[in-house]
Design a protein around this motif. Structure first.
Motif, PDB file in Angstrom:
ATOM      1  N   GLN A 440       0.846  -1.203   0.000  1.00 20.81           N
ATOM      2  CA  GLN A 440       0.000   0.000   0.000  1.00 20.81           C
ATOM      3  C   GLN A 440       0.879   1.250   0.000  1.00 20.81           C
ATOM      4  O   GLN A 440       1.822   1.356   0.787  1.00 20.81           O
ATOM      5  N   THR A 441       0.527   2.221  -0.863  1.00 16.85           N
ATOM      6  CA  THR A 441       1.324   3.446  -0.945  1.00 16.85           C
ATOM      7  C   THR A 441       0.539   4.699  -0.587  1.00 16.85           C
ATOM      8  O   THR A 441       1.131   5.756  -0.347  1.00 16.85           O
ATOM      9  N   ALA A 442      -0.785   4.615  -0.550  1.00 20.62           N
ATOM     10  CA  ALA A 442      -1.599   5.788  -0.197  1.00 20.62           C
ATOM     11  C   ALA A 442      -2.977   5.306   0.247  1.00 20.62           C
ATOM     12  O   ALA A 442      -3.390   4.178  -0.048  1.00 20.62           O
ATOM     13  N   ILE A 443      -3.703   6.198   0.949  1.00 20.74           N
ATOM     14  CA  ILE A 443      -5.003   5.807   1.495  1.00 20.74           C
ATOM     15  C   ILE A 443      -5.921   7.021   1.611  1.00 20.74           C
ATOM     16  O   ILE A 443      -5.473   8.138   1.886  1.00 20.74           O
ATOM     17  N   ILE A 444      -7.200   6.788   1.362  1.00 21.62           N
ATOM     18  CA  ILE A 444      -8.270   7.723   1.734  1.00 21.62           C
ATOM     19  C   ILE A 444      -9.141   6.977   2.740  1.00 21.62           C
ATOM     20  O   ILE A 444      -9.869   6.051   2.351  1.00 21.62           O
ATOM     21  N   PRO A 445      -9.061   7.325   4.029  1.00 17.20           N
ATOM     22  CA  PRO A 445      -9.853   6.588   5.029  1.00 17.20           C
ATOM     23  C   PRO A 445     -11.355   6.741   4.777  1.00 17.20           C
ATOM     24  O   PRO A 445     -11.802   7.692   4.133  1.00 17.20           O
ATOM     25  N   PHE A 446     -12.103   5.803   5.326  1.00 17.77           N
ATOM     26  CA  PHE A 446     -13.558   5.844   5.173  1.00 17.77           C
ATOM     27  C   PHE A 446     -14.133   7.054   5.910  1.00 17.77           C
ATOM     28  O   PHE A 446     -13.722   7.381   7.008  1.00 17.77           O
ATOM     29  N   GLU A 447     -15.092   7.706   5.268  1.00 13.82           N
ATOM     30  CA  GLU A 447     -15.817   8.799   5.905  1.00 13.82           C
ATOM     31  C   GLU A 447     -17.269   8.696   5.450  1.00 13.82           C
ATOM     32  O   GLU A 447     -17.539   8.477   4.261  1.00 13.82           O
ATOM     33  N   SER A 448     -18.188   8.844   6.389  1.00 12.83           N
ATOM     34  CA  SER A 448     -19.602   8.614   6.078  1.00 12.83           C
ATOM     35  C   SER A 448     -20.108   9.522   4.975  1.00 12.83           C
ATOM     36  O   SER A 448     -20.954   9.127   4.164  1.00 12.83           O
ATOM     37  N   GLU A 449     -19.618  10.761   4.912  1.00  9.75           N
ATOM     38  CA  GLU A 449     -20.093  11.689   3.886  1.00  9.75           C
ATOM     39  C   GLU A 449     -19.655  11.246   2.495  1.00  9.75           C
ATOM     40  O   GLU A 449     -20.302  11.568   1.501  1.00  9.75           O
ATOM     41  N   ARG A 450     -18.519  10.513   2.425  1.00  5.59           N
ATOM     42  CA  ARG A 450     -18.075   9.990   1.130  1.00  5.59           C
ATOM     43  C   ARG A 450     -18.710   8.642   0.845  1.00  5.59           C
ATOM     44  O   ARG A 450     -19.084   8.341  -0.279  1.00  5.59           O
ATOM     45  N   GLY A 451     -18.805   7.826   1.870  1.00  4.10           N
ATOM     46  CA  GLY A 451     -19.413   6.511   1.705  1.00  4.10           C
ATOM     47  C   GLY A 451     -18.477   5.456   1.179  1.00  4.10           C
ATOM     48  O   GLY A 451     -18.921   4.375   0.768  1.00  4.10           O
ATOM     49  N   TYR A 452     -17.164   5.696   1.175  1.00  9.48           N
ATOM     50  CA  TYR A 452     -16.218   4.680   0.693  1.00  9.48           C
ATOM     51  C   TYR A 452     -14.850   4.912   1.298  1.00  9.48           C
ATOM     52  O   TYR A 452     -14.561   5.969   1.875  1.00  9.48           O
ATOM     53  N   MET A 453     -13.970   3.892   1.139  1.00  8.91           N
ATOM     54  CA  MET A 453     -12.557   3.973   1.495  1.00  8.91           C
ATOM     55  C   MET A 453     -11.749   3.551   0.264  1.00  8.91           C
ATOM     56  O   MET A 453     -12.189   2.683  -0.509  1.00  8.91           O
ATOM     57  N   ALA A 454     -10.581   4.173   0.076  1.00  9.77           N
ATOM     58  CA  ALA A 454      -9.762   3.838  -1.087  1.00  9.77           C
ATOM     59  C   ALA A 454      -8.298   3.735  -0.695  1.00  9.77           C
ATOM     60  O   ALA A 454      -7.822   4.433   0.202  1.00  9.77           O
ATOM     61  N   THR A 455      -7.573   2.850  -1.385  1.00  9.18           N
ATOM     62  CA  THR A 455      -6.128   2.690  -1.172  1.00  9.18           C
ATOM     63  C   THR A 455      -5.449   2.503  -2.524  1.00  9.18           C
ATOM     64  O   THR A 455      -6.072   2.082  -3.515  1.00  9.18           O
TER      65      THR A 455
END
Length: 897
Positions: A440-455
């Motif tokens: 893994q080199t980067a991450i967008i943590p989960f947030e309810s307003e977005r509704g998803y998590m990404a790596t």
């Protein structure tokens, strides 16, 4: 005018306002907060941010309350009279019984009154605020409405806050909502009306814990005005709910008191009319009254309950209040939380959809034992590219970990992410190998307003984005046609209808030079990998326990913070309801009047998305409809309902101190099946109390009837006062206590609960008490008159009468061991305490007959063999008569069935 209340006609719904509107209404600023002067003024107006000092418990009033029972009052009068008559041994025994009951009752009530004190542990000692444009740390008690509070991971929320800015904020609200998963928080206003705390995604409540992220919020309520403070107020106002056994004992005591006074008065009056002296008749009437009063009953109740406590402890149920033992046996409804009580509190993936096939995942919990089945046959990720990709995304687009400790598998992080890791392990993926091959080199943590998590992950010189999140949101980010979208949503809906939480997984390849991951990279052009559906699985033993509750005539009601579809699905799996059963949500309940709710409370067995006040209202409405309610809970929000229920049951593992203090019983294993086992013990306890009552009462009835009969016949009375008191002592001294140790009868859980209005004495026992009391009286009068006709002295005839009464009661002890079953079907030694007690009483009676020193005290003489034969033959009749009565009733019951 105070900016806090300006424009309010009812409690302010802060979550509906924008952050700017909240700050305007509160007269505050997000950047500078309040000035010190404003804070001081508001502190003087609103008071400190604490839940208030509980009024001190009056030790004197609690002590006096222990002597307010009618039966205790009768015993105190009896103690005075026996003292005046010189019967000091009886005086001592009676006073000892009264003292022991007072001590036990005092400490039980004292502990019960301390419930609200545990709430003080949730007051935060320090809070970080912005005042006058500067950050500073102040005592939590000094917070006021309008203060700007800074939240950070690991801290507690110090007051009720409206979030005005949040970064990846997640808050553990389980103490308030019962939800096991942390709640995602943001700042956007919510338009809906009357949301419960669990749905107010832009609010943070006092006492909850920040799991992740940072935030800035404005204080909207402090102290008693907070959600936690309102709960504390409800707990304080509810008071003690009287246990059914207390009400039954009070009614029984009043009835016994009236009966004893009337019978003694009749006895005294008849004696005077027939020529007896006032002194002799008064002493006889008093002695008969003392013999009739079941002074052993209060202490036997306590002992029986204590025995039940010990038995329940072996089934992981710790009783905090003795009366709760019997209350469980009377229960008609058990209201249970879902998470951790009916379920394992371990999220488990059970279904997968890899874009082509739906697969089943076996095994439960976090232990990675199980397999993935397609059409009933095992499949593995190796050789299955689509399945492997789906499991890999769940494994690597993840911030949690699964590990083994002390033989138990646990999750470090989010339970949902833990379930995804375990599913990958069951599919044959190795976390270490995958992390090495796909770093893994980067991450967008989960947030309810977005509704998803990404790596972002590197693999084979290429770079990929992995995404997981809500199906609707992730599908919007995927490049798929409408038919595939509809098919996927239909499958996700099928998963959800089975009570599963569904997560969609997607991926795409990106240019190798992509470094920092931004939202635009992930929100378009994704390829759908599939769906994973997970559930907090029901405990296997709970299904059988609920089936047993149904056989026992007990309705199980599930009250949960989950959504209605999930709640109904799990309730159906557990056997609580049918698949099409109605579900009542907190919002629907909010709009109902008490009359409307009363009409449906008997029909609804699943309540979803409930708030604390709803749970309390449910409890009260069930009790008002005549039910005996057992309520489970673990959070602070559950405390009012636990205290208002006839029996509150707290969770020992995951429960808060507040819930435990408000409860009557604590489950050490948080398992519903333990409640069911405890119900059995509760029924056994009440059965034993009835057996003791049936054993004790006929002797007193027979004593009075036999005295009246002989006086009417113009003969001397068959006992002197000292003999009456001896009969009372030798027949009731140990045997009644031994009855408290009777084992449970077969089928104790296969009968419906007792009617809540049914007293300690059922109609059957009242009828049988009259029958047995009359039989004993006739038998005593017969042996007494027969001895006199055969030339015995009055002293000798009275010895025969006393011994007849004693042996009647010996046989009656065996009769009392079961209301319906023959004594010949019971194991003689299944209650060894009773066996020993009867032997001890037998030798005590022999001592009175054959020890010369006791002849003077009790005016007895030795008996001949012929007299012994008559006594045993007559007294054994009570077994014959009661056995016949039991047989006739059993046959009548079989014909009715």
């Amino acid at each position: 005018m105070d900016p806090i209340i300006r424009g309010e006609g009812k409690k302010m719904q802060w979550y509906q306002l924008t952050p700017g509107d909240c700050l305007d209404r509160l007269g505050s600023s997000a950047e500078t907060g309040l000035t010190d002067d404003e804070a001081r003024q508001r502190l003087a107006r609103h008071g400190p941010n604490k839940l208030g000092d509980e009024e001190k418990i009056s030790i004197l009033s609690l002590a006096v309350h222990q002597f307010m029972s009618p039966l205790i009052a009768i015993l105190l009068v009896a103690a005075i009279v026996t003292y005046l008559l010189g019967e000091w041994t009886d005086t001592g025994v009676i006073l000892l019984v009264v003292f022991l009951n007072a001590v036990i009752g005092f400490f039980q009530e004292y502990k019960a009154e301390e419930s609200v004190r545990a709430l003080k542990g949730f007051v935060v000692s320090k809070a970080r605020v912005v005042r006058g444009g500067r950050e500073r740390e102040i005592p939590g008690a000094g917070l006021v409405p309008g203060d700007i509070v800074l939240l950070a991971s690991g801290g507690r929320v110090p007051a009720d806050l409206r979030i005005i800015h949040a970064i990846e904020l997640r808050v553990d609200e389980s103490m308030l909502t019962g939800e096991s998963l942390p709640a995602e928080k943001g700042a956007m206003p919510i338009a809906e009306e009357s949301l419960i705390p669990g749905d107010q995604a832009n609010m943070a409540f006092m006492g909850t814990a920040v799991v992740n992220g940072r935030a800035r919020g404005v204080v909207v309520a402090t102290g008693a005005a907070t959600t936690l403070g309102e709960i504390a107020g409800e707990v304080r106002e509810i008071g003690i709910t009287k246990a059914p056994i207390q009400e039954k004992m009070e009614r029984f005591a009043r009835a016994i008191g009236i009966l004893v006074l009337v019978a003694s008065g009749v006895l005294f009056g008849i004696g005077i009319l027939l020529g007896g002296t006032a002194k002799d008749m008064f002493m006889t009437a008093v002695a008969a009254a003392v013999a009739t009063i079941p002074e052993g009953l209060p202490i036997v109740v306590t002992i029986a309950l204590a025995v039940g406590v010990g038995r329940m402890a072996r089934h992981n149920a710790i009783i905090r209040k003795l009366q709760a033992v019997e209350t469980l046996g009377s229960t008609t409804i058990i209201c249970s939380d879902k998470t951790g009580t009916l379920t394992k509190n371990e999220m488990t993936v059970t279904l997968l959809y890899d874009g082509r096939h739906t697969c089943e995942v076996t095994g439960g919990g976090y232990e990675p034992i199980g397999e993935i089945l397609r059409d009933g046959l095992p499949v593995a990720a190796a050789g299955e590219e689509q399945l492997a990709r789906l499991l890999r995304i769940g494994l690597l687009c993840n911030e949690s970990d699964v590990y083994e400790e002390d033989g138990e598998w646990r999750v470090d992080g989010d339970p949902t992410e833990g379930a995804l890791i375990v599913a990958a392990l069951k599919g044959g993926l190795s976390p270490e190998a995958e992390e090495e091959a796909w770093p893994q080199t980067a991450i967008i943590p989960f947030e309810s307003e977005r509704g998803y998590m990404a790596t972002i992950h590197d693999h084979g010189g290429k770079r990929f984005i992995f995404v997981k999140g809500a199906p609707e949101r992730v599908l919007d980010m995927c490049t798929i046609d409408s038919a595939e979208r509809e098919a996927t949503l239909r499958i996700a809906g099928d998963f959800a209808a089975q009570g599963l939480r569904v997560l969609a997984h997607a991926w795409k390849e990106i240019p190798p030079e992509t470094g920092k991951l931004i939202h635009d990279d992930a929100e378009t052009g994704l390829c759908l990998a599939g769906l994973q559906g997970m559930i907090d699985p029901p405990r296997p033993e709970v299904v059988e326990a609920i089936r047993g509750c149904r056989r026992a005539g007990i309705r199980v009601v599930m009250i949960t913070g989950d959504h209605g579809v999930t709640a109904r699905a799990i309730a159906a799996d557990l056997g609580i309801v049918r698949d099409d059963a109605p579900v009542l949500t907190g919002r629907e309940l909010e709009g109902m009047s008490d009359e409307e709710f009363s009409d449906c409370v008997r029909e609804v067995s699943v309540y979803a998305r409930v708030a604390p006040e709803h749970k309390l209202r449910i409890t009260r409405q069930m009790a008002a409809s005549g039910e005996i309610v057992a309520m489970t809970g673990d959070g602070v929000n559950d405390a009012p309902a636990l205290k208002a229920a006839h029996i509150g049951i707290a969770m020992g593992k995951g429960g808060t101190d507040v819930a435990k203090e408000a409860s009557d019983m604590v489950l050490t294993d948080d398992n519903f099946a333990s409640i069911f086992e405890a119900v059995r013990e509760g029924r056994v306890v009440f059965d034993n109390l009835r057996k003791v009552t049936f054993f004790l009462i006929p002797t007193g009835v027979a004593a009075i009837l036999s005295i009246i009969a002989t006086m009417i016949m113009g003969m001397p009375i068959p006992y002197v006062p000292a003999q009456l008191l001896w009969i009372n002592l030798v027949t009731n001294g140990l045997q009644d206590v031994a009855m408290a140790f009777e084992p449970g009868e077969k089928g104790v859980l296969d009968r419906p609960p007792r009617h809540p209005k049914e007293g300690l004495m059922s109609r059957l026992l009242i009828e049988r008490t009259v029958l047995v009391g009359g039989l004993i009286a006739v038998g005593v009068v017969y042996t007494f008159t027969d001895a006199l006709r055969n030339g015995a002295t009055l002293e000798n005839a009275r010895t025969v009468a006393v011994t007849t009464m004693v042996f009647f009661q010996f046989f009656q002890a065996w009769n009392s061991r079961s209301e319906t079953n023959s004594i010949f079907s019971l194991n003689l030694l299944s209650n060894p305490f009773l066996f020993v007690a009867l032997i001890a009483a037998f030798f005590a009676q022999l001592a009175v007959l054959y020890v010369p020193a006791l002849h003077v005290v009790f005016r007895t003489v030795p008996l001949t063999a012929a007299e012994w034969g008559t006594i045993l033959a007559v007294s054994a009749l009570v077994v014959v008569v009661v056995e016949l009565d039991k047989w006739l009733r059993r046959r009548g019951q079989q014909e009715d069935d």
